[in-house]
Enzyme design. Structure first.
Site, PDB file in Angstrom:
ATOM      1  N   PHE A 247       0.820  -1.219   0.000  1.00 10.26           N
ATOM      2  CA  PHE A 247       0.000   0.000   0.000  1.00 10.26           C
ATOM      3  C   PHE A 247       0.851   1.265   0.000  1.00 10.26           C
ATOM      4  CE2 PHE A 247      -2.097  -3.290   2.646  1.00 10.26           C
ATOM      5  CZ  PHE A 247      -3.004  -3.733   1.695  1.00 10.26           C
ATOM      6  N   GLY A 483      -0.006  -9.361  -2.745  1.00 11.43           N
ATOM      7  CA  GLY A 483      -1.346  -9.811  -2.404  1.00 11.43           C
ATOM      8  C   GLY A 483      -2.366  -9.452  -3.447  1.00 11.43           C
ATOM      9  N   THR A 484      -1.912  -8.832  -4.535  1.00  8.83           N
ATOM     10  CA  THR A 484      -2.817  -8.317  -5.554  1.00  8.83           C
ATOM     11  C   THR A 484      -3.130  -9.321  -6.649  1.00  8.83           C
ATOM     12  OG1 THR A 484      -0.845  -7.323  -6.517  1.00  8.83           O
ATOM     13  CG2 THR A 484      -2.250  -5.896  -5.208  1.00  8.83           C
ATOM     14  N   ARG A 629     -10.069  -3.744 -19.932  1.00  8.84           N
ATOM     15  CA  ARG A 629     -10.252  -5.186 -19.908  1.00  8.84           C
ATOM     16  C   ARG A 629      -9.905  -5.726 -18.526  1.00  8.84           C
ATOM     17  NH1 ARG A 629      -9.822  -9.058 -23.943  1.00  8.84           N
ATOM     18  NH2 ARG A 629      -8.817  -7.593 -25.374  1.00  8.84           N
ATOM     19  N   ASN A 632      -8.416 -10.697 -14.556  1.00  9.50           N
ATOM     20  CA  ASN A 632      -8.848 -11.773 -13.666  1.00  9.50           C
ATOM     21  C   ASN A 632      -9.960 -11.200 -12.796  1.00  9.50           C
ATOM     22  OD1 ASN A 632      -9.111 -13.439 -11.258  1.00  9.50           O
ATOM     23  ND2 ASN A 632      -7.231 -14.461 -11.871  1.00  9.50           N
ATOM     24  N   GLY A 705      -6.299  -1.446  -9.026  1.00 10.46           N
ATOM     25  CA  GLY A 705      -5.969  -1.673  -7.618  1.00 10.46           C
ATOM     26  C   GLY A 705      -6.362  -0.557  -6.672  1.00 10.46           C
ATOM     27  N   GLU A 706      -6.150   0.689  -7.076  1.00 13.72           N
ATOM     28  CA  GLU A 706      -6.397   1.814  -6.174  1.00 13.72           C
ATOM     29  C   GLU A 706      -7.733   2.514  -6.408  1.00 13.72           C
ATOM     30  OE1 GLU A 706      -1.959   3.543  -5.429  1.00 13.72           O
ATOM     31  OE2 GLU A 706      -2.646   3.458  -7.494  1.00 13.72           O
TER      32      GLU A 706
END
Length: 746
Positions: A247, A483-484, A629, A632, A705-706
């Site tokens: 983070f 962890g992403t 796109r 996952n 992610g953010e």
């Protein structure tokens, strides 16, 4: 063989949709999931080396001055000769920011903040080293008392001129506007709060150093560590195969890595340095607190005529980083008159840096609160106000958008949340509460986050069938997985492009000896490293097509079988017992300059507020996200859930507290710094929109992610207003602040 691609123009070939394996976009489980669930995935502090010693940092107890003397007498008398004290001038004063490859300021003599590491005590066991660190005597002299309050008139500040936006005449627009908002919001400092504490184990083999550590960006971290130690970068190898969250706090090298390396060299034995939770809070990056002055004005129809966003943030003297609060305000909404500015105060607190979506996370929170107030002043629905102000182009510099899903996420979110049930008049809903204690309300916010592509390389090998085992692939890059889901996403891309089941792809990450990537940060990891894997696989596909006798565009690969040009052969035959490999290399080009690239989302929250205690309970949240796109869907959804959870923490509980007398951090652990736990988090719903962005990268994906945290807190505080009629402008909305705001509102 190397496949190089520079993003100089939009790649309009939608190649991934033409692949046959059917893996991209699905919720493929993490290949590393079982190892993490069973505890066999080891982290930095679990590294064991023969003869390993243990180090504990000694930190400053004053906010300024210099170290005049280090007294080891009491330590030596109690613990003997087995303990070594290291006060090497190469010890870091602050952690690195993690993007320029340079070491941060060094030299422990000068003190800048309480908690600054000054020395390292090394002993045969952690317990002895910790005891020695407590016994070490440090005498200070000189120095000013320091500045501890960013808003104090005596605190020096500087305007970041290059960040200022001044278009039109905002003052005139405010004066003649039909409706306006003019108010100040404050957000406190935050800490990354990663589950895994910072740790490093260092050992030398001749002139070559290896460090197992918790790091996000190995390409930069290797150069930073080499710069700190004064050795060639090629003599440094970093290992970080598993990282338990970052983070932002692990973007750059920190004190533990440099201290462990210096100690291991001096003592000729491996050295492990693990920070306690209290040391993590004091020694790594904090998010700066903010003071944000928002001015919005609109005409009778609710179209914005002006946006003003003037911000004050803080950092240590000499540090260049300033929380980029106004990033989202540059392009979120259309308005002809704009004034955005960023001012940096110099304070003697822990170093400020990148934490959880720097900029938009806090900037969008205040902006979305102001938009909610403006909607109420105009008398229109908050979703409708935002829809009326969707920009057709970047309103600051006129760039076209690479793709624009703002209206779609707003409408889809409102539909899925049943937003029409919201009562626009605050403080009226007390459903199912015979005591009439709990007030219920709904709120929403727009989410925006810029998209970035950074230079990345990856090597992909196709290995022949051997000893009864089928053809398989290997992916190698120094990219990290914090962890992403990097292991999953990169394996998926290779498996899709090469027509292999997931179990036949092995991905190696977190080793600086592998091809360099930009690492995990800025939501650029999957798009950048994924594109390098994609390009390497494209080169392999070209060579396989040549062996089959067709063009690559005609080639279909599925389950280890190659088809094209009226031919069909197993991959094993095409490889003919040999291994082929390729390196994919992508660089940013002109596309980032030609188009405004951004991701969009909308969050909706329903809360209950006790009119007696001010307690807030989040009952449900919905997030709708558009990020190109989706590679996952499982890992993307997890990222969005994490951002929404962080939004609950920002809204209701997270707050760094500094002592006004010397700037030291008061709440240095999770007993005092409250992050959301299971009881605080309701059922969260995530919906991922279908989108492609050909300007972003060859895969047409964007970082997600953010995005989930960028403005999420505002949905909750806007819901608090709908429930109670109270506006909480100082975050977090703790019960005392909610009660005070309710008293003013009523």
């Amino acid at each position: 063989m190397n496949r190089h691609h520079k993003m100089d123009s939009a790649d309009r070939q939608n190649r991934l949709d033409g692949m046959a394996q059917g893996l991209i976009g699905t919720d493929v489980p993490r290949p590393d999931g079982m190892a993490k669930a069973t505890g066999t995935a080891t982290y930095a502090a679990e590294e064991r080396r023969e003869g390993m010693l243990h180090g504990v940092l000694v930190r400053a107890t004053v906010p300024g001055g210099r170290v005049a003397d280090v007294d080891t007498d009491a330590l030596a008398k109690a613990l003997g000769d087995d303990v070594t004290v290291i006060t090497d001038a190469r010890l870091l004063q602050v952690p690195a920011q993690g993007t320029d490859g340079k070491a941060p300021p060094q030299g422990p003599d000068l003190v800048h903040y309480v908690g600054q590491p000054l020395a390292l005590v090394v002993a045969p066991s952690f317990e002895v080293a910790r005891h020695g660190a407590r016994l070490l005597g440090i005498r200070y002299e000189g120095g000013e008392e320091g500045h501890f309050d960013p808003e104090d008139d005596a605190t020096p500040t500087e305007l970041r001129d290059k960040k200022t936006v001044d278009i039109g005449d905002l003052d005139a627009a405010m004066a003649k506007a039909a409706h306006s908002v003019d108010a100040v919001w404050r957000t406190p400092g935050h800490v990354s709060a990663a589950m895994e504490p910072h740790a490093a184990v260092a050992w030398w083999e001749g002139e070559h150093l290896t460090v197992r550590s918790a790091l996000q960006m190995l390409k930069f971290n290797r150069d930073e560590l080499a710069d700190a130690l004064g050795i060639p970068a090629e003599n440094v190898r970093l290992l970080a195969p598993f990282v338990g969250g970052g983070f932002g706090s692990k973007l750059g090298i920190s004190h533990e890595a440099v201290g462990a390396a210096i100690a291991a060299r001096q003592l000729g034995r491996p050295v492990r340095v693990v920070l306690s939770r209290q040391q993590v809070f004091e020694a790594v990056m904090r998010r700066s607190e903010t003071r944000q002055h928002l001015r919005l004005c609109a005409d009778e129809e609710g179209r914005l005529t002006g946006i003003g966003h003037d911000c004050l943030v803080s950092n240590l003297p000499g540090q260049d980083f300033a929380e980029p609060v106004i990033q989202g305000s540059r392009f979120a909404y259309a308005a002809p008159n704009r004034h955005l500015s960023l001012r940096l105060a110099r304070v003697n607190r822990t170093c400020a840096g990148s934490v959880r979506a720097p900029g938009e996370a806090v900037g969008l929170t205040a902006l979305e609160n102001a938009m909610d107030e403006l909607a109420e002043a105009i008398g229109i629905d908050p979703v409708e106000l935002r829809l009326r102000n969707v920009p057709e182009e970047d309103p600051t510099d006129g760039k076209p958008f690479s793709s624009m899903m703002m209206a779609e996420v707003l409408r889809e979110g409102a539909r899925r949340f049943d937003w029409q049930r919201r009562n626009p008049i605050p403080a009226l809903r007390r459903e199912g509460d015979p005591r009439r204690e709990w007030l219920r309300g709904m709120g929403m916010s727009l989410l925006v986050r810029g998209n970035i592509l950074d230079e990345a390389e990856a090597r992909v090998r196709l290995l022949p069938a051997e000893d009864g085992a089928p053809v398989r692939a290997e992916v190698e890059t120094d990219m990290t997985d914090i962890g992403t889901g990097s292991y999953a996403v990169l394996s998926q891309i290779a498996a899709e492009m090469l027509g292999l089941p997931m179990e036949r792809v092995t991905t190696r990450l977190g080793d600086s000896a592998l091809p360099p990537s930009p690492g995990s940060g800025g939501s650029w990891g999957a798009g950048s490293s994924g594109s390098s894997v994609y390009l390497a696989c494209l080169e392999l596909r070209t060579r396989l097509a040549r062996a089959l006798g067709c063009d690559e565009g005609e080639l279909t690969l599925r389950d280890g079988q190659a088809t094209g040009g009226n031919h069909s052969r197993p991959l094993a035959e095409l490889l003919d017992g040999g291994t082929i490999e390729a390196v994919g290399h992508i660089e940013p080009g002109k596309t980032a300059k030609e188009r405004r690239q951004a991701t969009y989302g909308a969050q909706f929250a329903e809360v209950e507020v006790s009119r007696h205690t001010g307690e807030v309970r989040v009952r449900r949240m919905l997030g709708v996200f558009a990020a190109g796109r989706i590679l996952n869907s499982r890992t993307a959804r997890s990222q969005c859930l994490g951002g929404m959870t962080f939004g609950i923490g920002m809204a209701l509980s997270e707050e760094l507290e500094h002592d006004p007398r010397d700037g030291h951090l008061v709440n240095r652990d999770f007993a005092g710094y409250h992050i959301p736990v299971n009881a605080d988090v309701p059922q969260l719903e995530v919906h991922l929109m279908e989108e492609r962005d050909p300007w972003a990268n060859p895969m047409q994906s964007k970082g997600i992610g953010e995005l989930g945290i960028c403005g999420a807190a505002a949905a909750i505080t806007n819901a608090i207003h709908n429930a109670t009629g109270a506006r909480v402008r100082d975050y977090p909305a703790t019960p005392d602040r909610v009660l005070a705001a309710m008293a003013v509102a009523n």
